[in-house]
Design an enzyme around this catalytic site. Structure first.
Site, PDB file in Angstrom:
ATOM      1  N   HIS A 250      24.772 -16.361 -15.016  1.00  0.00           N
ATOM      2  CA  HIS A 250      25.832 -17.471 -15.103  1.00  0.00           C
ATOM      3  C   HIS A 250      27.715 -16.036 -15.551  1.00  0.00           C
ATOM      4  CE1 HIS A 250      28.402 -20.606 -17.206  1.00  0.00           C
ATOM      5  NE2 HIS A 250      28.682 -19.774 -18.026  1.00  0.00           N
TER       6      HIS A 250
ATOM      7  N   ARG B  52      28.847 -11.249 -23.999  1.00  0.00           N
ATOM      8  CA  ARG B  52      30.289 -12.260 -23.856  1.00  0.00           C
ATOM      9  C   ARG B  52      29.922 -13.695 -25.219  1.00  0.00           C
ATOM     10  NH1 ARG B  52      32.322 -16.680 -21.403  1.00  0.00           N
ATOM     11  NH2 ARG B  52      30.528 -17.018 -20.095  1.00  0.00           N
TER      12      ARG B  52
ATOM     13  N   GLU C  85      29.382 -23.473 -30.175  1.00  0.00           N
ATOM     14  CA  GLU C  85      28.415 -23.403 -29.437  1.00  0.00           C
ATOM     15  C   GLU C  85      27.996 -22.180 -30.113  1.00  0.00           C
ATOM     16  OE1 GLU C  85      30.577 -22.520 -26.411  1.00  0.00           O
ATOM     17  OE2 GLU C  85      30.615 -24.689 -25.730  1.00  0.00           O
TER      18      GLU C  85
ATOM     19  N   LYS D  85      40.841 -17.725  -1.864  1.00  0.00           N
ATOM     20  CA  LYS D  85      40.263 -17.156  -0.460  1.00  0.00           C
ATOM     21  C   LYS D  85      39.793 -18.823   0.225  1.00  0.00           C
ATOM     22  CE  LYS D  85      35.728 -16.149  -2.411  1.00  0.00           C
ATOM     23  NZ  LYS D  85      34.994 -14.890  -1.978  1.00  0.00           N
TER      24      LYS D  85
ATOM     25  N   ALA E  48      34.253 -24.482 -15.931  1.00  0.00           N
ATOM     26  CA  ALA E  48      33.611 -24.039 -17.183  1.00  0.00           C
ATOM     27  C   ALA E  48      33.675 -26.280 -17.727  1.00  0.00           C
ATOM     28  CB  ALA E  48      34.643 -23.654 -17.785  1.00  0.00           C
TER      29      ALA E  48
ATOM     30  N   HIS F 213      22.869 -18.174 -18.276  1.00  0.00           N
ATOM     31  CA  HIS F 213      22.995 -18.755 -19.101  1.00  0.00           C
ATOM     32  C   HIS F 213      22.381 -19.159 -19.212  1.00  0.00           C
ATOM     33  CE1 HIS F 213      24.124 -22.629 -21.084  1.00  0.00           C
ATOM     34  NE2 HIS F 213      25.962 -21.766 -21.263  1.00  0.00           N
TER      35      HIS F 213
ATOM     36  N   ARG G 289      23.818 -15.843 -26.018  1.00  0.00           N
ATOM     37  CA  ARG G 289      23.001 -16.016 -25.007  1.00  0.00           C
ATOM     38  C   ARG G 289      21.884 -15.275 -24.797  1.00  0.00           C
ATOM     39  NH1 ARG G 289      27.816 -18.731 -22.035  1.00  0.00           N
ATOM     40  NH2 ARG G 289      28.370 -20.089 -23.082  1.00  0.00           N
TER      41      ARG G 289
HETATM   42  P1  FAD Z   1      38.086 -17.356 -10.839  1.00  0.00           P
HETATM   43  O1  FAD Z   1      38.759 -19.098 -12.171  1.00  0.00           O
HETATM   44  O2  FAD Z   1      36.739 -17.509 -10.722  1.00  0.00           O
HETATM   45  O3  FAD Z   1      39.511 -17.334  -9.875  1.00  0.00           O
HETATM   46  C1  FAD Z   1      38.757 -16.538  -8.744  1.00  0.00           C
HETATM   47  C2  FAD Z   1      39.550 -16.877  -7.439  1.00  0.00           C
HETATM   48  O4  FAD Z   1      39.849 -15.549  -7.268  1.00  0.00           O
HETATM   49  C3  FAD Z   1      40.167 -18.133  -7.187  1.00  0.00           C
HETATM   50  O5  FAD Z   1      40.843 -18.998  -6.915  1.00  0.00           O
HETATM   51  C4  FAD Z   1      39.039 -17.461  -5.988  1.00  0.00           C
HETATM   52  O6  FAD Z   1      39.362 -18.299  -4.621  1.00  0.00           O
HETATM   53  C5  FAD Z   1      40.015 -15.862  -5.648  1.00  0.00           C
HETATM   54  N1  FAD Z   1      39.306 -15.076  -4.924  1.00  0.00           N
HETATM   55  C6  FAD Z   1      38.307 -14.584  -5.040  1.00  0.00           C
HETATM   56  N2  FAD Z   1      37.927 -13.035  -3.912  1.00  0.00           N
HETATM   57  C7  FAD Z   1      39.497 -13.400  -3.633  1.00  0.00           C
HETATM   58  C8  FAD Z   1      38.998 -12.523  -2.030  1.00  0.00           C
HETATM   59  N3  FAD Z   1      38.562 -11.905  -1.599  1.00  0.00           N
HETATM   60  N4  FAD Z   1      40.763 -13.101  -1.461  1.00  0.00           N
HETATM   61  C9  FAD Z   1      41.170 -14.024  -2.049  1.00  0.00           C
HETATM   62  N5  FAD Z   1      41.073 -14.514  -2.884  1.00  0.00           N
HETATM   63  C10 FAD Z   1      39.808 -14.092  -4.054  1.00  0.00           C
HETATM   64  N6  FAD Z   1      34.165 -19.602 -20.411  1.00  0.00           N
HETATM   65  C11 FAD Z   1      34.842 -20.012 -21.166  1.00  0.00           C
HETATM   66  O7  FAD Z   1      35.075 -19.846 -21.539  1.00  0.00           O
HETATM   67  N7  FAD Z   1      34.170 -21.486 -21.649  1.00  0.00           N
HETATM   68  C12 FAD Z   1      33.598 -22.203 -20.577  1.00  0.00           C
HETATM   69  O8  FAD Z   1      33.557 -22.928 -21.243  1.00  0.00           O
HETATM   70  C13 FAD Z   1      33.255 -21.530 -19.798  1.00  0.00           C
HETATM   71  N8  FAD Z   1      31.642 -22.249 -19.326  1.00  0.00           N
HETATM   72  C14 FAD Z   1      31.551 -21.550 -17.698  1.00  0.00           C
HETATM   73  C15 FAD Z   1      30.625 -23.172 -16.569  1.00  0.00           C
HETATM   74  C16 FAD Z   1      30.450 -21.888 -15.749  1.00  0.00           C
HETATM   75  C17 FAD Z   1      29.903 -23.183 -14.877  1.00  0.00           C
HETATM   76  C18 FAD Z   1      31.341 -21.362 -14.982  1.00  0.00           C
HETATM   77  C19 FAD Z   1      30.478 -21.231 -13.654  1.00  0.00           C
HETATM   78  C20 FAD Z   1      32.150 -20.292 -16.017  1.00  0.00           C
HETATM   79  C21 FAD Z   1      32.135 -20.707 -17.268  1.00  0.00           C
HETATM   80  N9  FAD Z   1      32.722 -19.655 -18.221  1.00  0.00           N
HETATM   81  C22 FAD Z   1      33.367 -21.047 -19.163  1.00  0.00           C
HETATM   82  C23 FAD Z   1      33.146 -18.732 -17.833  1.00  0.00           C
HETATM   83  C24 FAD Z   1      34.534 -18.953 -17.277  1.00  0.00           C
HETATM   84  O9  FAD Z   1      34.729 -19.970 -16.410  1.00  0.00           O
HETATM   85  C25 FAD Z   1      35.314 -18.072 -16.075  1.00  0.00           C
HETATM   86  O10 FAD Z   1      35.229 -16.374 -16.013  1.00  0.00           O
HETATM   87  C26 FAD Z   1      36.814 -17.583 -15.775  1.00  0.00           C
HETATM   88  O11 FAD Z   1      37.218 -19.533 -15.423  1.00  0.00           O
HETATM   89  C27 FAD Z   1      37.414 -16.582 -14.721  1.00  0.00           C
HETATM   90  O12 FAD Z   1      38.614 -17.429 -13.874  1.00  0.00           O
HETATM   91  P2  FAD Z   1      38.948 -16.019 -14.020  1.00  0.00           P
HETATM   92  O13 FAD Z   1      41.078 -16.397 -13.334  1.00  0.00           O
HETATM   93  O14 FAD Z   1      39.092 -14.358 -13.603  1.00  0.00           O
HETATM   94  O15 FAD Z   1      37.941 -16.659 -12.182  1.00  0.00           O
HETATM   95  C1  SIN Z   2      29.070 -23.508 -21.674  1.00  0.00           C
HETATM   96  O1  SIN Z   2      29.812 -24.678 -21.437  1.00  0.00           O
HETATM   97  O2  SIN Z   2      27.702 -23.784 -21.972  1.00  0.00           O
HETATM   98  C2  SIN Z   2      30.094 -22.617 -21.141  1.00  0.00           C
HETATM   99  C3  SIN Z   2      30.524 -21.719 -21.483  1.00  0.00           C
HETATM  100  C4  SIN Z   2      30.956 -20.836 -21.485  1.00  0.00           C
HETATM  101  O3  SIN Z   2      30.701 -19.724 -20.148  1.00  0.00           O
HETATM  102  O4  SIN Z   2      31.685 -19.904 -22.161  1.00  0.00           O
END
Ligand code: FAD
Ligand code: SIN
Length: 535
Positions: free
Chosen positions: A355, A390, A118, A37, A48, A246, A294
Site C-alpha cells: 500500500h 506510517r 482509523e 507520466k 485515497a 494495507h 496497520r
Molecule cells: P501521487 O499522488 O502518487 O502522484 C505521483 C505523480 O507523479 C503522478 O502524477 C504520476 O504520474 C507522477 N509520476 C510518477 N513517475 C513519474 C515519471 N517518471 N515522470 C513523470 N511523472 C511521474 N493516504 C492518506 O493520507 N489517507 C488516505 O485515506 C489514503 N488512502 C489511500 C488509498 C489508496 C488506494 C492508496 C493507493 C493510497 C492511499 N493513501 C492515503 C496514500 C496517499 O494517497 C499517497 O501516499 C499520496 O497521495 C501520495 O501523493 P504524492 O503526491 O506523493 O504522489
Molecule cells: C484507508 O482508507 O484505509 C487508507 C488510509 C491510508 O492509507 O492512510
C-alpha cells in the site's frame, strides 16, 4: 527539444500540485512546469479513501495526542521534531485546501466536520469526503492550478533521469558533497522524443512504489521512478525496508491490478475482522483489536491465513447501520455488490496488499534532498514522519506540509539559481526498437513474484538472499537490454522497479531486528537503540 523552466515539478499528485500552486501564486513572472507520466488526474492521491488526519476538534483532541499516536505507530524510528511540525502545521494546510474548494463531509444538520477514526488513532480526527477523499482533493487541486497561467502541465511526459554534473562528464559518486541538479531528461510519450528540461530548481513528487509487488492498492503509475532516479543520480535514499501492507484490500479471486481498497475507516465505523466461520481473532494479537496499527493487523491476517491455509479473511459489517454505511462508503458498497457481495448480508473477503512506501528520498525539514537544488515531497520522500510504520491518513497531510515548506525554502533562493546551459542532449546512439516486448513484460512479472514471495510481510535471511540473487540476474539482463534498446516507459519502469526491489531487499537484509513493518523470523526481537546505532 530543450525547455527551460524556473520550477520543474515531477508529478501531479497532492505534493506536486500543492507546491506548483504556491510557487505560481508567489512568483507570477516565473514558469512552473509540472510533468506527469499519464494524465494529470492519475495518481495515488486520486485513490485515497479514508481521508486526511488533522487535529480539528480541540475540545477532545490535542496536537500532543496526534504526535503520540504517530510516534507509537512509527515504532521508535520517527523523528519527533518532524512529527511535531507535520501535526502542528497540518490543520493550516488542510484549511488552505478547503479554501481552494475541497469539500469534506459534515455531521448531519451541523457545520462540524464528520471526523472519522482509523487504526492507531486515539481520537476521531480524519476529515473525509465519503470514501472518495483523494478524488476530491485531486479535483480541487487541479481546478485551483488552472487559475494560474504560469503553471504548465505536460501530460504523458515520463521523467527518465535527474541531470547532474555526471552529465557534464564529471565523476559523481554517492559521497560527492556538492552534487547539483540541473533538471531532468524526459520522454515525450506522444512523439517518442527525449527532451532536455533545464530548471533552476526541481521538486520530485513522483509518489509510491506499490507496483513492485504482485498485489497492491497502488495504481500502475506507482513504480518508484523518482526514488530510482535519485538513487541513480547518487542521492541519498533511506528506510526502504518499511513497506506498508494495507490489511484490507478486497479479495478478488480473478485478480485485479490495482487491488481495490476497503478503507480502514470501515473498521473505524465498526467493521470487525473475522474468520470464515465468523470468529474474531484480533484479540490474540493486540488489545486495540481491529483498530490496531496497520503493521500489527496485516501480520495478524497474514498469520491467520497461513495457519488456516485460506486465501483471505473477512470483514464483518452486517451489524452496521445500512444507511450510514452507504452514506460513508458508497464506492466500497457498489464495488462489493459488483462482485456479488452484499456488505449488509455477507462478510467482505479481505487480504493484505502492498500500500505505501514509508522510506524514500532522504530530505531534511525543508524538503531538501542530498542533491542541491533538488527537493522531494510526498510518498517518494522520507522526512522522518513515518519511522518504521506510517499512521493511517498521515500521508496526504505530510505531502501538503512539505510542499509548503519547500515553497518557503525556495522562495528567495530561486533568484540566485541559474540554468546550466552546458548540459548535452540525450544520446540515443546505438539503440534500436525492442524486438520482443515479452523480454520486458515477463521480467516485470518475475520481479513482482520475487518480491511477493521473498520480501513480503514476513521475511527471513534465506528468502532475502534468494531475492537478492534473483534480482541481480534481472538487473544484468535489463541493463544489457537498456544499452541496446530505444527508451520506452515499460523499459524504464522495469529498470526503476528493479532498483526499488533491490533497495527494499538490501535495506531489509541490513536490518537485523523486527521493527514496525519489517518482520523477520531470524531476528524476531527489537534491537536496543545502542545496539541499533552501531549497525
Ligand atoms: P501521487 O499522488 O502518487 O502522484 C505521483 C505523480 O507523479 C503522478 O502524477 C504520476 O504520474 C507522477 N509520476 C510518477 N513517475 C513519474 C515519471 N517518471 N515522470 C513523470 N511523472 C511521474 N493516504 C492518506 O493520507 N489517507 C488516505 O485515506 C489514503 N488512502 C489511500 C488509498 C489508496 C488506494 C492508496 C493507493 C493510497 C492511499 N493513501 C492515503 C496514500 C496517499 O494517497 C499517497 O501516499 C499520496 O497521495 C501520495 O501523493 P504524492 O503526491 O506523493 O504522489
Ligand atoms: C484507508 O482508507 O484505509 C487508507 C488510509 C491510508 O492509507 O492512510
Amino acid at each position: 527539444m530543450r525547455i527551460q523552466t524556473d520550477f520543474l515539478v515531477l508529478g501531479s499528485g497532492i505534493a506536486g500540485l500543492t507546491f506548483a500552486i504556491k510557487a505560481a501564486r508567489a512568483h507570477t513572472n516565473r514558469k512552473i512546469l509540472v510533468l506527469t507520466k499519464t494524465v494529470e488526474g492519475e495518481s495515488n492521491t486520486r485513490y485515497a479513501q479514508g481521508g486526511v488526519a488533522a487535529v480539528w476538534d480541540h475540545e477532545k483532541d490535542t496536537f500532543g495526542k496526534h504526535v503520540e499516536d504517530t510516534l507509537d505507530a512509527g515504532d521508535g524510528l520517527c523523528r519527533r521534531d518532524i512529527v511535531e511540525i507535520v501535526v502542528e502545521e497540518g490543520p493550516e494546510r488542510v484549511q488552505e485546501l478547503i479554501d481552494w474548494g475541497a469539500r469534506f463531509d459534515k455531521e448531519k444538520n451541523s457545520d462540524n466536520y464528520d471526523l472519522a477514526r482509523e487504526g492507531g488513532h486515539s481520537e476521531h480526527r480524519i476529515l473525509h469526503y465519503k470514501d472518495l477523499t483523494g478524488w476530491e482533493m485531486q479535483r480541487s487541486l487541479m481546478e485551483e492550478a488552472k487559475r494560474y497561467p504560469n503553471i504548465e502541465v505536460l501530460e504523458h511526459y515520463f521523467a527518465l533521469d535527474i541531470i547532474t554534473q555526471h552529465h557534464l562528464g564529471r565523476m559523481v559518486i554517492r559521497v560527492t558533497p556538492d552534487i547539483e541538479c540541473y533538471g531532468c531528461y524526459a520522454l515525450n510519450k506522444q512523439n517518442g522524443e527525449i527532451d532536455t528540461l533545464l530548471s533552476r530548481v526541481t521538486v520530485v513528487c513522483t509518489g509510491g512504489t506499490g507496483q513492485v509487488y504482485k498485489s497492491t492498492t497502488n495504481p500502475v503509475i506507482a513504480t518508484g521512478d523518482g526514488i530510482a532516479m535519485t538513487y541513480r543520480a547518487k542521492g541519498r535514499v533511506e528506510n526502504m525496508e518499511f513497506v506498508q501492507f494495507h490489511p484490507t484490500s478486497l479479495y478478488n479471486p480473478a485478480g485485479e491490478n490495482p487491488s481495490f481498497l476497503v478503507s480502514e475507516a470501515v473498521r473505524g465505523f465498526g467493521g470487525i475482522l473475522k474468520t470464515a466461520e465468523g470468529g474474531e481473532f484480533m484479540h490474540h494479537y493486540d488489545e486495540r483489536l481491529s483498530l490496531a496499527p496497520r503493521d500489527i493487523v496485516a501480520r495478524a491476517i497474514d498469520s491467520e491465513m497461513k495457519k488456516r491455509g485460506t486465501d483471505c479473511m473477512y470483514l464483518d459489517c452486517r451489524h452496521l447501520d445500512k444507511e450510514g454505511f452507504m452514506a460513508h462508503f458508497p464506492t466500497i458498497y457498489e464495488k462489493c455488490l459488483g462482485l456479488g457481495i452484499d456488505p449488509m448480508k455477507d462478510m467482505i473477503p479481505v487480504v493484505p496488499a502492498c500500500h505505501y512506501m514509508c522510506g524514500g528520498i532522504l530530505v531534511d525539514e525543508h524538503g531538501r534532498s542530498s542533491i542541491h537544488r533538488m527537493y522531494a515531497a510526498g510518498e517518494c520522500s522520507s522526512t522522518g514522519l513515518h519511522g518504521a510504520n506510517r499512521l493511517a491518513s498521515n500521508s496526504l497531510l505530510e505531502a501538503m506540509v512539505f510542499a509548503h515548506r519547500i515553497f518557503l525554502d525556495t522562495q528567495d533562493k530561486i533568484d540566485h539559481w541559474s540554468f546550466q546551459e552546458n548540459v548535452p542532449d540525450w544520446n540515443a546512439e546505438g539503440t534500436t526498437d525492442p524486438k520482443e516486448m515479452v523480454l520486458i513484460t515477463q521480467s516485470i512479472k518475475e520481479l513482482k513474484e520475487i518480491m511477493s514471495y521473498y520480501v513480503g510481510i514476513v521475511r527471513s535471511n534465506v528468502r532475502l538472499k534468494r531475492a537478492l540473487d534473483r534480482l541481480y540476474l534481472l538487473f544484468q539482463e535489463t541493463e544489457e537490454l537498456y544499452k541496446t534498446t530505444t527508451i520506452s516507459p515499460q523499459l524504464m519502469e522495469l529498470r526503476n522497479l528493479i532498483t526499488i526491489a533491490y533497495l527494499i531487499t538490501r535495506s531489509a537484509t541490513h536490518r537485523r531486528e523486527s521493527r514496525g513493518l519489517h518482520y523477520t523470523t531470524d531476528y524476531p526481537g527489537k534491537l536496543a537503540f545502542e545496539e541499533f546505532s552501531v549497525l
